[in-house]
Write a protein that holds these residues in place. Structure first.
Motif: not given
Length: 365
Positions: A154, A158, A353, A105, A230-231, A103, A227
């Motif tokens: 990371t 993307e 993802t 973030y 959004t996760v 991730n 984080y």
């Protein structure tokens, strides 16, 4: 001491207002314009993007600023910058080529911690506050270089990275990062060297590093804030009902976007939770896993009569990480058997993802 505490308190007092900014406003990922350039671009485009990313990567620059702040000898600057460069080159190249990601973030949150660490070390915090000798700085700079390189990887992953010429493109991106780093460091060293000759340097150097820590705290909180929002799923991250419905509206928009992307006869998204098959926490979604999750999603769609049964026997034409609907994820393309339709239509299954089903569409006549 007073010169260091006042700026720190002022910046901390401003945190609530600053955190009102959206995570996107504070992020420094590859811009939409750069994404489009890199989709069709060659090594030169990747080199320029790497340089631009470093020059706009404020967290990387803040850490480097802290590293060179008290260095006066050229040989020391070269030694520490080399250790940092070696560290971030290893993870940037290796993680991208091997498809190892995490991730963004959370990685950026660790990078923010590196900024805090360097400010704390520059103010002699280990001896003054903890009563211990600081860890070997050269090894710490190398270790944080590994983290910074993983953060760069990371961001790079993307993008819808091409399979052909991928190694050359990654090396070009890394070279661009180095060139951007040299340019930024040159400006920093000239600035600090000029300031060091003035009486104010001794008076305000501690305050500057307290400010560095405060900015690091702000970056850390903003990344953790991003984080949190959004996760994960609505249940374990306390999404409210309106946000939950917004996720489903986004999926509807995703299917309409598929039609604009030359994918006709777009399929309605099935229930996200009913079809979603997520990877285990922390697991990396590889190509094989993406195919497995797409197959399971197709099973569920066939069972619910969303797609025809012949898709169960479809062959996997391709499976790769791509940017879809303005977010990174997986696109798995299945090609139906020749006997079912001589035109050999294709079914596109889109996953996030984590491997969860987002939407599907298929080509039609």
């Amino acid at each position: 001491m007073i010169h260091g505490i006042r700026p720190l308190r002022a910046l901390l007092a401003a945190l609530p207002a600053l955190l009102a900014l959206t995570p996107a406003a504070l992020a420094h990922g590859v811009s939409a314009a750069q994404r489009q350039v890199l989709v069709d671009g060659g090594p030169l485009a990747y080199l320029l993007s790497g340089a631009l990313h470093m020059l706009t990567g404020y967290d990387h620059l803040l850490f480097l600023f802290g590293v060179v702040f008290f260095l006066t000898r050229f040989v020391d600057v070269v030694t520490f910058v080399t250790a940092f460069t070696l560290g971030h080159s290893i993870t940037l190249i290796a993680a991208t080529l091997l498809g190892i990601t995490a991730n963004a973030y959370l990685i950026d949150a660790v990078i923010a911690l590196s900024v805090i660490y360097k400010g704390f070390e520059n103010t002699d915090g280990f001896r003054r506050k903890l009563g211990v000798a600081p860890p070997d700085l050269l090894w710490m700079v190398f270790a944080f270089g590994l983290i910074h390189g993983f953060g760069l990887s990371t961001r790079l992953q993307e993008l819808p990275l091409p399979e052909d010429g991928l190694v050359v493109r990654i090396l070009a991106f890394n070279l661009g990062v180095e060139l951007g780093q040299v340019a930024a460091l040159t400006a920093m060293i000239v600035l600090i060297a000029g300031w060091r000759r003035t009486p104010s340097f001794q008076r305000f150097s501690r305050a500057a590093n307290y400010g560095l820590m405060a900015i690091g705290v702000l970056l850390l909180l903003s990344q953790l804030h991003g984080y949190q929002h959004t996760v994960g799923d609505p249940e374990n991250l306390s999404f409210n009902q309106e946000e939950h419905l917004h996720r489903h509206r986004d999926m509807d928009a995703a299917v309409r976007a598929a039609e604009r992307d030359n994918l006709t006869a777009a399929l309605p998204p099935a229930d996200f939770h009913a079809l979603g098959v997520a990877a285990a926490d922390g697991a990396t979604v590889t190509r094989d896993r993406a195919v497995l999750y797409a197959r399971q999603a197709v099973d569920a769609m066939v069972e619910r009569a969303i797609v025809e049964a012949h898709w169960l026997a479809a062959a996997v034409a391709s499976a790769e990480r791509r940017l879809r609907y303005n977010q990174p994820g997986w696109t798995v393309v299945l090609q139906q058997p020749q006997a079912a339709d001589p035109a050999r239509r294709e079914l596109y299954v889109f996953l996030d993802t984590a491997g969860r089903y987002l939407a599907a569409s298929h080509t039609g006549r």
